[in-house]
Design a protein around this motif. Sequence first.
Motif, mmCIF file in Angstrom:
data_model
loop_
_atom_site.group_PDB
_atom_site.id
_atom_site.type_symbol
_atom_site.label_atom_id
_atom_site.label_comp_id
_atom_site.label_asym_id
_atom_site.label_seq_id
_atom_site.Cartn_x
_atom_site.Cartn_y
_atom_site.Cartn_z
ATOM 1 N N THR A 1 -12.292 37.725 -69.978
ATOM 2 C CA THR A 1 -11.720 38.208 -68.726
ATOM 3 C C THR A 1 -11.060 39.575 -68.880
ATOM 4 O O THR A 1 -11.071 40.364 -67.939
ATOM 5 N N SER A 2 -10.527 39.871 -70.045
ATOM 6 C CA SER A 2 -9.889 41.182 -70.218
ATOM 7 C C SER A 2 -10.928 42.297 -70.202
ATOM 8 O O SER A 2 -10.712 43.352 -69.589
ATOM 9 N N GLY A 3 -12.059 42.095 -70.846
ATOM 10 C CA GLY A 3 -13.122 43.096 -70.825
ATOM 11 C C GLY A 3 -13.714 43.251 -69.442
ATOM 12 O O GLY A 3 -14.024 44.368 -69.005
ATOM 13 N N LEU A 4 -13.853 42.138 -68.728
ATOM 14 C CA LEU A 4 -14.373 42.181 -67.374
ATOM 15 C C LEU A 4 -13.407 42.908 -66.441
ATOM 16 O O LEU A 4 -13.817 43.730 -65.615
ATOM 17 N N ALA A 5 -12.107 42.655 -66.600
ATOM 18 C CA ALA A 5 -11.110 43.344 -65.781
ATOM 19 C C ALA A 5 -11.098 44.845 -66.082
ATOM 20 O O ALA A 5 -10.930 45.662 -65.172
ATOM 21 N N GLN A 6 -11.302 45.207 -67.341
ATOM 22 C CA GLN A 6 -11.334 46.617 -67.711
ATOM 23 C C GLN A 6 -12.542 47.328 -67.079
ATOM 24 O O GLN A 6 -12.428 48.455 -66.608
ATOM 25 N N ILE A 7 -13.673 46.674 -67.056
ATOM 26 C CA ILE A 7 -14.861 47.242 -66.422
ATOM 27 C C ILE A 7 -14.594 47.486 -64.942
ATOM 28 O O ILE A 7 -14.922 48.545 -64.396
ATOM 29 N N LEU A 8 -13.980 46.507 -64.294
ATOM 30 C CA LEU A 8 -13.701 46.637 -62.860
ATOM 31 C C LEU A 8 -12.674 47.734 -62.583
ATOM 32 O O LEU A 8 -12.785 48.463 -61.601
ATOM 33 N N GLU A 9 -11.655 47.865 -63.441
ATOM 34 C CA GLU A 9 -10.628 48.891 -63.253
ATOM 35 C C GLU A 9 -11.176 50.297 -63.468
ATOM 36 O O GLU A 9 -10.777 51.229 -62.777
ATOM 37 N N ASN A 10 -12.068 50.464 -64.432
ATOM 38 C CA ASN A 10 -12.598 51.790 -64.753
ATOM 39 C C ASN A 10 -13.693 52.245 -63.797
ATOM 40 O O ASN A 10 -14.089 53.406 -63.827
ATOM 41 N N SER A 11 -14.174 51.364 -62.968
ATOM 42 C CA SER A 11 -15.273 51.702 -62.076
ATOM 43 C C SER A 11 -14.755 52.397 -60.818
ATOM 44 O O SER A 11 -13.726 52.023 -60.261
ATOM 45 N N GLN A 12 -15.497 53.406 -60.381
ATOM 46 C CA GLN A 12 -15.171 54.064 -59.116
ATOM 47 C C GLN A 12 -15.629 53.211 -57.941
ATOM 48 O O GLN A 12 -15.068 53.301 -56.857
ATOM 49 N N PHE A 13 -16.632 52.413 -58.164
ATOM 50 C CA PHE A 13 -17.185 51.557 -57.123
ATOM 51 C C PHE A 13 -16.883 50.109 -57.481
ATOM 52 O O PHE A 13 -17.711 49.412 -58.042
ATOM 53 N N ARG A 14 -15.680 49.674 -57.132
ATOM 54 C CA ARG A 14 -15.229 48.340 -57.556
ATOM 55 C C ARG A 14 -16.106 47.222 -57.002
ATOM 56 O O ARG A 14 -16.366 46.250 -57.685
ATOM 57 N N PHE A 15 -16.549 47.362 -55.760
ATOM 58 C CA PHE A 15 -17.378 46.300 -55.183
ATOM 59 C C PHE A 15 -18.726 46.208 -55.884
ATOM 60 O O PHE A 15 -19.255 45.119 -56.075
ATOM 61 N N VAL A 16 -19.271 47.353 -56.272
ATOM 62 C CA VAL A 16 -20.539 47.350 -57.000
ATOM 63 C C VAL A 16 -20.348 46.714 -58.370
ATOM 64 O O VAL A 16 -21.142 45.865 -58.788
ATOM 65 N N PHE B 1 -18.023 44.632 -59.224
ATOM 66 C CA PHE B 1 -17.735 43.215 -58.985
ATOM 67 C C PHE B 1 -19.034 42.443 -58.747
ATOM 68 O O PHE B 1 -19.245 41.364 -59.307
ATOM 69 N N GLY B 2 -19.915 43.013 -57.925
ATOM 70 C CA GLY B 2 -21.205 42.379 -57.658
ATOM 71 C C GLY B 2 -22.073 42.306 -58.897
ATOM 72 O O GLY B 2 -22.725 41.290 -59.152
ATOM 73 N N LEU B 3 -22.099 43.390 -59.686
ATOM 74 C CA LEU B 3 -22.892 43.391 -60.921
ATOM 75 C C LEU B 3 -22.370 42.369 -61.925
ATOM 76 O O LEU B 3 -23.153 41.708 -62.609
ATOM 77 N N ALA B 4 -21.057 42.246 -62.007
ATOM 78 C CA ALA B 4 -20.480 41.259 -62.925
ATOM 79 C C ALA B 4 -20.895 39.849 -62.528
ATOM 80 O O ALA B 4 -21.242 39.026 -63.385
ATOM 81 N N HIS B 5 -20.891 39.573 -61.239
ATOM 82 C CA HIS B 5 -21.319 38.251 -60.785
ATOM 83 C C HIS B 5 -22.824 38.052 -60.997
ATOM 84 O O HIS B 5 -23.262 36.956 -61.345
ATOM 85 N N TYR B 6 -23.605 39.089 -60.781
ATOM 86 C CA TYR B 6 -25.050 39.013 -60.999
ATOM 87 C C TYR B 6 -25.351 38.705 -62.466
ATOM 88 O O TYR B 6 -26.164 37.828 -62.774
ATOM 89 N N VAL B 7 -24.683 39.428 -63.373
ATOM 90 C CA VAL B 7 -24.916 39.223 -64.796
ATOM 91 C C VAL B 7 -24.527 37.804 -65.201
ATOM 92 O O VAL B 7 -25.285 37.113 -65.906
ATOM 93 N N ALA B 8 -23.371 37.358 -64.757
ATOM 94 C CA ALA B 8 -22.919 36.009 -65.114
ATOM 95 C C ALA B 8 -23.884 34.948 -64.581
ATOM 96 O O ALA B 8 -24.313 34.057 -65.318
ATOM 97 N N PHE B 9 -24.235 35.046 -63.318
ATOM 98 C CA PHE B 9 -25.122 34.056 -62.711
ATOM 99 C C PHE B 9 -26.508 34.094 -63.356
ATOM 100 O O PHE B 9 -27.082 33.044 -63.678
ATOM 101 N N ALA B 10 -27.046 35.303 -63.542
ATOM 102 C CA ALA B 10 -28.386 35.428 -64.118
ATOM 103 C C ALA B 10 -28.430 34.884 -65.539
ATOM 104 O O ALA B 10 -29.392 34.221 -65.923
ATOM 105 N N HIS B 11 -27.399 35.152 -66.323
ATOM 106 C CA HIS B 11 -27.379 34.650 -67.702
ATOM 107 C C HIS B 11 -27.200 33.133 -67.748
ATOM 108 O O HIS B 11 -27.868 32.457 -68.535
ATOM 109 N N LEU B 12 -26.302 32.610 -66.939
ATOM 110 C CA LEU B 12 -26.048 31.167 -66.992
ATOM 111 C C LEU B 12 -27.247 30.372 -66.472
ATOM 112 O O LEU B 12 -27.747 29.473 -67.152
ATOM 113 N N VAL B 13 -27.707 30.701 -65.291
ATOM 114 C CA VAL B 13 -28.825 29.954 -64.708
ATOM 115 C C VAL B 13 -30.134 30.319 -65.415
ATOM 116 O O VAL B 13 -30.935 29.441 -65.754
#
Length: 155
Positions: A41-56, A58-70
């Motif tokens: 979660t700390s690395g994920l939060a850092q990615i979101l904080e450093n991004s200029q496009f937080r929603f993008v 955030f969406g990519l993080a969810h895509y990666v998690a879902f795609a890897h798990l399923v």
Amino acid sequence: MSWVQKIDAWQNKHHPVLYDYGRILLGLFILYKGLMFISDTSGLAQILENSQFRFVAFGLAHYVAFAHLVGGILIAIGLITRVAIAFQIPILIGAIFFSTPGQGFFSNETQLVISIITLIALIFYFIGGSGYYSVDHRFEANERRLHEDNRHAMP
């Protein structure tokens, strides 16, 4: 007959067990990486904080998690394998290009090497398909059997 059907026909004839073990290990590895991704979660939060496009981000993080798990589970059991792999390939390409942007391709980063090897394995299984010992193969065999039964039952 297309090249995909030729590969599938060859696999159905020869049943290489190592091929299926490799697919299972690849799926379990991708599942493991998905679990590690959501647990950091700390690395994920850092990615979101450093991004200029937080929603993008955030969406990519969810895509990666879902795609890897399923996708990891689907690849491991051999169910819609090519589709599951098609969702993994962009993630791995992104991991190769963006995981170590300051060091480039010739870095000592082991994550880069692991990403490249995983991408090569994904491409290999995307071309080769799910294999003989898979849910996809069982569905295809049942479908063929039903089709033949229906053809013989008709007067």
